[in-house]
Scaffold this motif. Structure first.
Motif, short mmCIF file in Angstrom:
data_model
loop_
_atom_site.label_atom_id
_atom_site.label_comp_id
_atom_site.label_asym_id
_atom_site.label_seq_id
_atom_site.Cartn_x
_atom_site.Cartn_y
_atom_site.Cartn_z
N ILE A 69 0.93 -1.27 0.07
CA ILE A 69 0.18 -0.16 -0.11
C ILE A 69 0.73 1.31 0.11
N ASN A 70 1.95 1.21 0.59
CA ASN A 70 3.15 2.17 0.47
C ASN A 70 4.13 2.00 -0.76
N GLY A 71 3.81 1.16 -1.70
CA GLY A 71 4.65 0.94 -2.85
C GLY A 71 5.83 0.06 -2.28
N ILE A 72 6.87 0.07 -2.96
CA ILE A 72 7.71 -0.69 -2.60
C ILE A 72 9.34 -0.04 -2.84
N ALA A 73 10.33 -0.21 -1.93
CA ALA A 73 11.61 0.62 -2.20
C ALA A 73 12.39 0.27 -3.62
N ASN A 74 12.35 -1.15 -4.30
CA ASN A 74 13.00 -1.62 -5.12
C ASN A 74 11.91 -1.31 -6.26
N CYS A 75 11.29 -0.24 -6.76
CA CYS A 75 10.15 -0.31 -7.29
C CYS A 75 10.55 -0.51 -8.97
N LEU A 76 11.54 0.06 -9.42
CA LEU A 76 11.95 -0.13 -10.64
C LEU A 76 12.59 -1.38 -11.12
N ALA A 131 -3.10 -5.27 7.22
CA ALA A 131 -2.18 -6.07 7.92
C ALA A 131 -0.86 -6.67 7.27
N GLY A 132 0.12 -7.09 8.18
CA GLY A 132 1.26 -7.21 7.81
C GLY A 132 2.15 -8.28 8.75
N ALA A 133 3.18 -8.86 8.03
CA ALA A 133 3.88 -9.93 8.77
C ALA A 133 5.58 -9.49 8.85
N ARG A 137 7.54 -1.45 6.06
CA ARG A 137 7.16 -0.29 5.56
C ARG A 137 6.20 -0.09 4.53
N PRO A 138 6.22 -1.09 3.41
CA PRO A 138 5.50 -0.94 2.50
C PRO A 138 3.84 -1.56 2.92
N ASP A 194 11.78 3.28 9.28
CA ASP A 194 12.35 2.36 8.03
C ASP A 194 11.79 0.94 7.83
N GLY A 195 10.99 0.65 8.81
CA GLY A 195 10.16 -0.50 8.56
C GLY A 195 10.63 -1.75 9.06
N SER A 196 11.94 -1.77 9.74
CA SER A 196 12.44 -2.71 10.28
C SER A 196 12.09 -3.27 11.64
N ARG A 197 11.33 -2.73 12.60
CA ARG A 197 11.00 -3.16 13.78
C ARG A 197 9.33 -3.31 13.76
#
Length: 479
Positions: A222-229, A279-281, A299-300, A309-312
């Motif tokens: 829902i927030n896209g992804i970091a390696n989108c390209l 909901a995420g895992a 984060r995504p 940064d979505g790491s926790r």
């Protein structure tokens, strides 16, 4: 029409253990006035396919037309324990929802747990309909409502997102037209969640949710992804779009990732009524930070109230609600999993997340309610008094009479008393009859129940001698 659901079924279901098992716990769909109380629409993501087209009656009918099958149960297994086969067009989507390649619904105890979502939805009487990226709709016929499903393949699942959003909107609108009194809940996996979130955001921003009471996204970008390209354009283009995604999907991932903080702020604002849940895992390899994965970790998948940064998985930035994370090691994609399920599918079988969805569905079939009448008190059905301040002599609204009481909100009138401790906010020195609005259904921290989180009293005279909105945070009981 703004549709909403009552709270009490949520409270009772989340506060109670799973009911005792029977030979086949899943029942047939519930029907009232020729329509079900709730429809659960399920979306899959990239690489999903259901190449068979089909038409089926989603409810039992007395005289079905020749050649159109009837669905009498949405249970993933038969009474004898065999895998149930659904009519063409429904089979692949519903079996994937039951994680048909695992033991989650087939093993002894599977149906009795809060992991087999399809079984629990069937037991609650829900009608479950899969979404097609090529088009799906519910239509009335003289014999009864018929669901039409157009078969689709992987290229359809990675078509431009706006096409998929429009087709989901059309499907939801067809259900509203055919069954005007039926609540609609959407559960969407992976990239399907991005489609569902976009459809919800359009409706919520226009204040026309209609019968759509809640949208769930499962491990979705829902927030896209970091390696989108890399994840989209490179894999999709070089490999003929057989894996990966199209340029249009990749562009949307990039747009969302670049706008993620502002986007999450919009979600939080629009979902004050609790109509959206992400909901995420943790440690899902799809979003790992390796060179050939999506990147971004949690984060995504979730909604954040501040940069992170979505790491926790325990980050204070995760906005909960509207986000859910399975708190146990079995709901960590790096852990042992549940009933043989791990990785990108794990979030669909995590008990806390399944219970949350089941509670929403059960609420559509139950007319009982729950709210927090006073600070620290247990939720009660339609209370006659609500405290807006936790102080002993704070503001209260008494003699409440409720004209509307549903899941997303309740409306009533009562007598507001601005007691001494609340005079800095509330200027009335004599009791006044006021309108009260309850909203933000919130899962309580320790009790497995929901309660309205916010009470608003519009057009109250404040200490500054003008009319404004008096807001009280009701909170949840901790018992």
């Amino acid at each position: 029409m703004r549709w909403s659901l009552p709270i009490a079924a949520l409270a009772l279901l989340l506060a109670s253990p799973a009911p005792a098992a029977a030979a086949e716990r899943c029942g047939g769909p519930a029907v009232a006035g020729g329509a079900p109380p709730v429809v659960f629409v399920v979306l899959d993501g990239n690489h999903s396919a259901e190449t068979e087209s089909g038409r089926a009656y989603p409810l039992p009918v007395a005289r079905p037309a020749r050649g159109i099958p009837v669905v009498s149960s949405y249970c993933p297994v038969t009474a004898g324990g065999a895998v149930r086969r659904f009519p063409p067009g429904l089979d692949a989507g519903l079996r994937r929802m039951a994680i048909s390649d695992s033991a989650v619904c087939r093993s002894p105890g599977g149906l009795r747990t809060d992991s087999c979502l399809l079984a629990r939805l069937a037991d609650a009487g829900a009608v479950v309909l899969p979404f097609s990226y090529a088009g799906s709709a519910l239509e009335p016929t003289p014999a009864g409502a018929v669901f039409s499903f157009t078969g689709y393949d992987n290229p359809d699942s990675i078509q431009p997102p706006e096409v998929s959003v429009a087709r989901l909107e059309a499907m939801v609108a067809s259900i509203e037209r055919t069954w005007p009194a039926t609540a609609i809940v959407v559960g969407a996996h992976s990239n399907g969640g991005m489609v569902a979130e976009a459809m919800w955001e359009q409706r919520a921003a226009a204040r026309r949710l209609g019968n759509l009471v809640r949208v769930y996204t499962w491990d979705s970008p829902i927030n896209g992804i970091a390696n989108c390209l890399l994840g989209g354009a490179l894999l999709g283009d070089l490999l003929g779009e057989k894996i990966g995604s199209s340029r249009a999907v990749a562009a949307e991932w990039c747009r969302r990732w670049g706008d993620r903080d502002a986007h999450d702020a919009r979600i939080i604002e629009l979902s004050r009524d609790g109509s959206f849940v992400a909901a995420g895992a943790p440690n899902d390899a799809t979003y790992a930070n390796g060179p050939l994965s999506g990147g971004g970790e949690l984060r995504p998948q979730l909604v954040y109230r501040c940069p992170d940064d979505g790491s926790r998985a325990d980050s204070p930035c995760i906005a909960s609600p509207p986000s859910l994370v399975g708190p146990t090691p079995t709901c960590d994609a790096a852990g042992p999993g549940l009933f043989g399920v791990s990785g990108h599918d794990l979030v669909r079988v995590c008990p806390r997340i399944v219970r949350h969805q089941l509670a929403t569905v059960v609420a559509a079939t139950d007319d009982r309610m729950a709210a927090v009448p006073a600070c620290g008190a247990a939720p009660r059905p339609r209370p006659g008094t609500i405290a807006l301040d936790c102080a002993a002599d704070g503001a209260v609204v008494r003699d409440l009479r409720w004209s509307s009481w549903r899941f997303a909100g309740a409306v009533g009138t009562g007598v507001l008393e601005c007691r001494r401790a609340s005079r800095t906010r509330c200027a009335y020195r004599t009791p006044r009859r006021v309108r009260v609005e309850l909203s933000a259904p919130t899962p309580c921290a320790r009790a497995r129940r929901f309660a309205y989180g916010t009470a608003r009293v519009p057009r109250v005279r404040t200490a500054r001698r003008h009319r404004t909105v008096l807001v009280g945070a009701l909170g949840c009981t901790r018992r």
